[in-house]
Structures are given as C-alpha cells and as structure tokens.
Design a protein around this motif. Sequence first.
Motif, short mmCIF file in Angstrom:
data_model
loop_
_atom_site.label_atom_id
_atom_site.label_comp_id
_atom_site.label_asym_id
_atom_site.label_seq_id
_atom_site.Cartn_x
_atom_site.Cartn_y
_atom_site.Cartn_z
N ASN A 253 0.80 -1.22 0.00
CA ASN A 253 0.00 0.00 0.00
C ASN A 253 0.84 1.27 0.00
OD1 ASN A 253 -2.50 -1.44 0.15
ND2 ASN A 253 -1.82 -2.01 2.22
N ALA A 254 2.13 1.14 -0.16
CA ALA A 254 2.99 2.32 -0.20
C ALA A 254 4.14 2.04 -1.15
CB ALA A 254 3.52 2.66 1.19
N VAL A 255 3.83 2.18 -2.43
CA VAL A 255 4.83 1.90 -3.45
C VAL A 255 5.21 3.22 -4.10
CG1 VAL A 255 5.28 0.63 -5.59
CG2 VAL A 255 3.70 -0.31 -3.89
N PRO A 256 6.50 3.48 -4.25
CA PRO A 256 6.87 4.72 -4.94
C PRO A 256 6.32 4.69 -6.37
CG PRO A 256 8.80 3.31 -4.62
CD PRO A 256 7.67 2.68 -3.88
N PRO A 257 5.67 5.76 -6.81
CA PRO A 257 5.10 5.75 -8.17
C PRO A 257 6.18 5.47 -9.21
CG PRO A 257 4.40 7.69 -6.94
CD PRO A 257 5.44 7.02 -6.10
N ARG A 283 6.11 -6.06 0.77
CA ARG A 283 5.41 -6.61 1.94
C ARG A 283 3.91 -6.72 1.69
NH1 ARG A 283 8.81 -2.73 4.16
NH2 ARG A 283 7.14 -1.23 4.42
N LEU A 284 3.36 -7.88 2.05
CA LEU A 284 1.91 -8.07 1.90
C LEU A 284 1.17 -7.88 3.21
CD1 LEU A 284 1.68 -11.16 -0.49
CD2 LEU A 284 1.85 -8.74 -1.04
N GLY A 285 1.89 -7.70 4.30
CA GLY A 285 1.21 -7.58 5.59
C GLY A 285 0.64 -8.91 6.02
N PRO A 286 -0.54 -8.90 6.67
CA PRO A 286 -1.07 -10.14 7.21
C PRO A 286 -1.81 -11.00 6.19
CG PRO A 286 -2.46 -8.29 7.83
CD PRO A 286 -1.32 -7.73 7.03
N GLU A 287 -2.23 -10.40 5.09
CA GLU A 287 -3.14 -11.08 4.16
C GLU A 287 -2.43 -11.61 2.93
OE1 GLU A 287 -6.62 -11.31 3.98
OE2 GLU A 287 -6.77 -10.65 6.07
N ILE A 288 -2.23 -12.93 2.91
CA ILE A 288 -1.64 -13.49 1.69
C ILE A 288 -2.75 -14.21 0.94
CG2 ILE A 288 0.11 -15.05 0.77
CD1 ILE A 288 1.61 -14.40 3.41
N THR A 289 -3.26 -13.55 -0.07
CA THR A 289 -4.38 -14.08 -0.86
C THR A 289 -3.98 -14.04 -2.33
OG1 THR A 289 -5.35 -11.91 -1.26
CG2 THR A 289 -6.00 -13.02 0.79
N PRO A 290 -4.74 -14.73 -3.17
CA PRO A 290 -4.43 -14.63 -4.60
C PRO A 290 -4.41 -13.18 -5.08
CG PRO A 290 -6.01 -16.39 -4.22
CD PRO A 290 -5.83 -15.70 -2.90
N GLU A 291 -5.27 -12.35 -4.50
CA GLU A 291 -5.32 -10.94 -4.95
C GLU A 291 -4.05 -10.19 -4.54
OE1 GLU A 291 -7.96 -12.42 -3.30
OE2 GLU A 291 -8.89 -12.79 -5.26
N LEU A 293 -1.18 -11.41 -3.81
CA LEU A 293 -0.02 -11.96 -4.54
C LEU A 293 0.03 -11.42 -5.97
CD1 LEU A 293 -0.12 -15.64 -3.25
CD2 LEU A 293 1.76 -14.02 -2.93
N GLN A 294 -1.16 -11.22 -6.54
CA GLN A 294 -1.22 -10.68 -7.89
C GLN A 294 -0.77 -9.22 -7.91
OE1 GLN A 294 -1.84 -13.18 -10.04
NE2 GLN A 294 -0.97 -11.60 -11.38
N ARG A 295 -1.20 -8.47 -6.91
CA ARG A 295 -0.78 -7.06 -6.87
C ARG A 295 0.73 -6.95 -6.63
NH1 ARG A 295 -4.44 -4.91 -2.53
NH2 ARG A 295 -3.08 -3.09 -2.53
N GLN A 296 1.22 -7.86 -5.79
CA GLN A 296 2.66 -7.88 -5.56
C GLN A 296 3.41 -8.14 -6.88
OE1 GLN A 296 4.29 -11.49 -3.68
NE2 GLN A 296 5.29 -10.14 -2.21
N ALA A 297 2.89 -9.10 -7.64
CA ALA A 297 3.53 -9.42 -8.93
C ALA A 297 3.56 -8.19 -9.83
CB ALA A 297 2.78 -10.56 -9.60
N GLU A 298 2.46 -7.46 -9.82
CA GLU A 298 2.35 -6.27 -10.66
C GLU A 298 3.40 -5.22 -10.26
OE1 GLU A 298 0.94 -3.71 -13.54
OE2 GLU A 298 0.93 -5.89 -13.32
N ILE A 299 3.63 -5.10 -8.94
CA ILE A 299 4.63 -4.12 -8.47
C ILE A 299 6.04 -4.54 -8.90
CG2 ILE A 299 5.69 -3.17 -6.37
CD1 ILE A 299 2.78 -3.47 -5.12
#
Length: 362
Positions: A253-257, A283-291, A293-299
Amino acid sequence: MKRTLFITVLLFVVLACSFTQLPTAPTPFPTSTVPPSPTVTPAPPLRSLAATRGFWIGSAVSYEYLRADSTYRDLVAREFNLLTTENDLKFGPIHPELERYDFEAGDALMEFAQANDMAVRGHTLVWDWQNPSWLMEGNYSRDELINILREHIYTVVGRYRGQISAWDVVNEALDPQGNLRDTIWLRGIGPDYIALAFQWTHEADPDAKLFYNDQAAEGMNAKSDGVYELVKGLRDSGIPIDGVGLQMHVDLNAVPPPGEVAANMARLGELGLEVAITEMDVRLGPEITPETLQRQAEIYRELLSVCLRAEKCNTLVVWGATDAYSWLPELTGMPDAGVLFDLHYQPKPALEALVKTLMLTE
Ligand code: XIL
C-alpha cells in the motif's frame, strides 16, 4: 476382402473388451506401467533470461542458510546471476573484535558464487547498524575512528578484491529530510566520513564499482533530493563513486510511483551515475491471498520495467529468495511474503511477472 473383414471384427472385439474391462479393473497399475505424466516445461530461470540482455538479477544471501539447506542453495544458484551478501560482510559479523576478523562466512559466499558463476555485490562497509559493541562503546577519538575505518575497509575490500563487482560503500547515511543522520561516523569523524570511505574503498579495489545505498529514496521526495545532492557533491569533488543503490523495500500500500522512480533514476543517470535496485521486497502484511499476490507481482513487474527502460539501471536484487528466510516476518511480525518464492520454495506470481518482463523485448 475376407481378411479385411476378419481384421475389422478382431479390432472391434479387442476394443470392446478393453472398454468393458477398464472400469472393472480394480487394482491400480503398478507404478512402472503408469505412463509418464505430461511434462510441463518449467519457466526458464531468471538468470538465463537476464543474462541474454546483459542484466543482473540478484538475491541477498546469508551463509547461515546456504550452509544448512541444499534446496535453498540449488534455488539460488538456478535463478540468480548475482548474490548480495545479506549480513556476512557487515562490520559486526566480519570484524567482531578490534584485532580480529572473521572471514569464514564471507569466504564461503565467494566460493559459492564462483562455483555457480554469479557476480557478488558487497554489502556494506559503513553503516550504523550491525556494528560490533567494541566499536560502538569504544569512545574513540576522531583520529582513532579514522584509523579504524580505513583499516577495516582496506582489510575487507582487500581480501575480496577482484571477487566483488560492486560495493555498497556507505549505507543509509541520510534521514527522511535528506540530511545526514546522526551516526557514530558523523559524530566521530564528521561529514567527511563518506568521501573518505569511497576513497579508501577505491584504493583497496580500483576495479570495483562503488555505490551509495539508501532506503525510501526511490521516488521523488526530500530524501531522494538529499541523496541526489550528496552524490552530486561527491562527483563534483572527484570522489570515486559509480552509482546509487535504491533499496526498494516497499509495502503493497505504499509503493513509490513508477514514474517518479524513473525520473529519479534519470536525474542520477545524468550525473553519470549508475542506479541499481539493491534490496527489493514487497510486503503483503497479514493477508496473503491470490489478490495480494497478484498485486505484488504487478509491483515487481512495474519496477523491473522501470529499471530495464532506464539508461543506467542493469541490476535488480531481491532481498532474499524464499519467504522461509526473508528478514520481513521478524521485522514486522506479519507473514509479509515479500520475495519471489514462498515458504515451500514454490514460485509466486511475482516470479512469473519478472520472467515475462525479462522476456519482453522493447
Ligand atoms: C537486514 C537483514 O536482512 C537482516 O537479516 C538483519 O537482521 C538486519 O539487516 N536495509 C539494509 C540491509 O541495508 O542491510 C538490511 O538487512 C535491510 C534493510
């Protein structure tokens, strides 16, 4: 004619038998007769894709885990063409007493890297964390501290001369406003400690590339302005510095643009400096979900793309390889799952995202 009829009937009987028999066969086939399952072609390792475009894809590695875990060793050797020493070359671990160095882990990492044809980034020579207590509590005078730091740099850099392609010479010297942080080195030596450290490192290994490395200075902000001013000052005074490391420890939730990271890389590039992403995790924090993980991949995908498009960026190091050995859970108390392989060494969508991005030709 008769023969054809006979063969047709025979075929029909054989087929009919096999169909009627199949459901009634109660015992499983012995393993040896099971046909091989269809082979799924594994994705090509990151390192081979990186190599074909002259790119360095790295992982931070600690000897502690490498020594104990052969699956981890194989994973690191298979996927990465660059290794950053996560902890073993820091001041505390490598120089535990004033008169004693401990090179065991560092030497073993170099050996592993050489055996697996990996380049090495040395991390780090001057920092205010993970320092030995003899140093922190020694109440040394300015001259003493200068001698200690010079001797430390000559010894460590000299030992690995020719084996380390780039050093994070000074790590995290600035505060969030972009001013020099109050560290043992600033207090004891004064602002010159940075230039001195680069100078000594260069003397100890003239071929290594020398980087200033910092965190939260990836986008455009007061801190990255401070980094820019610092390295411009060094460059203008003829101090040997080759590049800036952007750590890239980011939160979902805090990615440099990405546009800001690109602009920051571009202005550093205009100073004639290289840039590298040196410590990435998301970092995904406490929630490791398909969503998540997908957002992480995008970053991961976006920031690798920024680096690939930048003129002076040819390195991305992930701060770890598997979540099993990532520093994050201990830091945040949450699963986080910030790197490319999960707790069971299985690839995450982030790995696929990097693979696909490296395969793209632009
Ligand atoms: C971290 C290591 O990953 C941990 O194992 C250790 O306990 C603390 O340091 N920025 C840096 C790295 O420059 O050296 C840090 O590494 C992570 C943040």
